[in-house]
Scaffold this active site. Structure first.
Site: not given
Ligand code: MSP
Length: 505
Positions: A299, A18
């Site tokens: 969601k 996303h």
């Molecule tokens: N798998 C772990 C990370 C492991 S790294 C060794 C994880 N994954 S995640 O799919 O949840 O991704 C998190 C990352 O997605 C956040 O740290 C950020 O970089 C990005 N974001 C997800 N939602 C977001 C927002 N609503 N706004 C900004 N960034 C966002 O955590």
């Protein structure tokens, strides 16, 4: 600077990518392209985080084997990154054999160093966060981030002696040896480190979907320990594959993450590295989270924006620019498609797009697309030079959201220059020399803007530079401009680009 190693988080494959994932990944790609264009040996790692309870459950819900489900979602991530021109050096999957071997290798070292011990653990576990959560953190009995009830988890696990490294990590962060950007987040972590820090459980007994511990096959590795090690396996630091030695990229120069996973990256990860005597990452950049038109993306609310939706409205390049310019990196912010449309029309279509159209229009009308360029006028050169200084500052200070406005200083100036010089009057008065000066200055401005925009909008900038017949000189010209403050145009025959930014209603 000889080399630059930067990473994004590896994303969970419980859902398709996303706009949140897109945001972090574009920032990383823009920074990586900047260094690559400057001629720095750059390694840009991204990938997917595929083990753990969360993925296992989603796969089960879809009646798929976990690996089969991961393969399906990984393709979606790879497709989106390809669409958005994400020029990564490696896409690491935690189900890659090399990664699994690296995890075992690291865990064995931690174990041999006496930093792992066995104990009972009982606590509340949030499957969505993939971490234990304390009673104090709950809001109305549920996880504040995911609004789900944590489960009670009790079993005999292996623990990593995180507490042993707490003071050392505090010092390393305070002294700036590990630099946390922005400063507010540094203080947040230093504050947390002054409270008691407990050892962490690094294995699961009941969960089969994970990497078995090398010293006890009955247990699998906790997904966060598994995931963090990707930063080493992604460059095959231990040279287990013996394919290409990329180990010189370590230590990592920049981990780009969202603020949600700061503790893992600035405390747990350095502790693991300290235990195995590896150098620590130099910088951890944590950006804020955004809401969508004022609401948390979820969601349930049905307001999740997928990259494709933006691509359909703005195209790839404009989406890249607009997303990273939406709000300052160090704060939370809001993404609003209507605001993005406004910005697109005002800054890309009416400002830069208009400059390109009117300049190439004049070049065709007055000079039949042929012109030997004059030397750039001093005042125009001055504007370009000062913009380049600010531009480099933006990258140095990670003021990524300011890059767009900074570059547009040149085209705003150039549009005003057209108004002031009134080339149509010069043409009417047959002042061809002065007219040639003006058009020539405008071409220098366009070329500078196209070069400076290149890390942000590689497709569109390649089109513009091809009109100058200079698509093969991008890196050379970029370095000339960004490092040496010199701008060249080699050709005297130009092609006319199509409209680059069609207005959006
Ligand atoms: N798998 C772990 C990370 C492991 S790294 C060794 C994880 N994954 S995640 O799919 O949840 O991704 C998190 C990352 O997605 C956040 O740290 C950020 O970089 C990005 N974001 C997800 N939602 C977001 C927002 N609503 N706004 C900004 N960034 C966002 O955590």
């Amino acid at each position: 600077m000889k080399k630059f190693y930067l990473t994004t988080p590896i994303y969970y494959v419980n859902d398709e990518p996303h706009i949140g994932h897109l945001y972090t990944t574009i920032i990383a790609d823009v920074v990586a392209r900047y260094y690559k264009l400057l001629g720095v040996d750059t390694f840009f790692l991204t990938g997917t985080d595929e083990h753990g309870a969360k993925i296992y459950e989603v796969a089960k819900r879809h009646n798929k084997e976990p690996k089969e489900y991961c393969d399906f979602i990984v393709e979606k991530f790879k497709n989106v990154w390809e669409q958005f021109n994400i020029d990564y050096s490696n896409f690491i999957r935690t189900t890659d054999k090399l990664h699994e071997e690296t995890v075992k290798f690291v865990l064995q070292k931690l174990y041999s160093n006496d930093d792992i011990y066995k104990a009972y653990y009982e606590g509340l576990y949030c499957v969505q966060c993939e971490r234990f959560i304390s009673e104090d953190e709950l809001v109305d009995g549920v996880c504040p981030d995911h609004r789900t009830k944590p489960i009670l988890h009790k079993e005999e696990n292996y623990f990593f002696k995180l507490s042993k490294y707490k003071n050392l990590i505090f010092e390393k962060i305070q002294s700036g040896e590990i630099q946390i950007i922005p400063e507010t987040r540094k203080n947040e972590i230093l504050g947390k480190l002054q409270l008691p820090v407990e050892d962490i459980s690094i294995s699961r007994k009941t969960l089969k979907w994970g990497i078995p511990l090398p010293f006890d096959e009955e247990q699998t590795t906790y997904v966060w320990i598994d995931a963090l090690i990707n930063y080493l396996s992604g460059i095959d630091y231990f040279n287990l594959n013996k394919e290409k030695d990329n180990s010189y990229f370590w230590p990592c120069d920049l981990h780009i993450i969202g603020k949600d996973i700061l503790w893992f990256h600035t405390v747990i990860w350095p502790a693991i590295l300290l235990s195995i005597s590896l150098p620590l990452p130099k910088k951890v950049l944590a950006h804020g989270f955004f809401t969508i038109e004022g609401k948390k993306m979820s969601k349930t609310l049905g307001n999740i924006i997928r990259p494709k939706e933006l691509q359909e409205i703005f195209g790839v390049d404009a989406t890249r620019v607009l997303v990273i310019s939406a709000f300052p990196l160090d704060t939370d912010g809001d993404i609003s498609v209507s605001e993005m449309k406004q910005k697109y029309n005002q800054l890309l279509a009416d400002n830069f797009g208009n400059l390109v159209n009117r300049t190439f229009g004049m070049l065709g009308k007055y000079f039949n697309n042929k012109m030997t360029l004059n030397e750039i006028s001093a005042n125009v050169k001055e504007v370009i030079s000062s913009t380049v200084v600010y531009y480099n500052e933006c990258f140095k200070n990670f003021d990524i959201h300011k890059i767009l406005d900074t570059i547009l200083t040149i085209s705003t100036f150039a549009n005003k220059y057209v108004q002031d010089m009134q080339p149509w009057v010069l043409y009417k008065n047959k002042d061809i020399q002065k007219l040639a000066n003006v058009v020539s200055d405008l071409l220098y401005c366009i070329k500078s803007v196209a070069l400076l925009f290149y890390p942000l909008m590689p497709n569109i900038c390649a089109i513009i530079l091809s009109c100058f017949g200079e698509e093969n000189f991008v890196s050379e010209d970029y370095r000339n401009l960004v490092i040496n403050n010199r701008i060249y145009i080699r050709t005297n025959e130009f092609k006319v680009p199509d409209i680059l930014f069609k207005k959006i209603s």
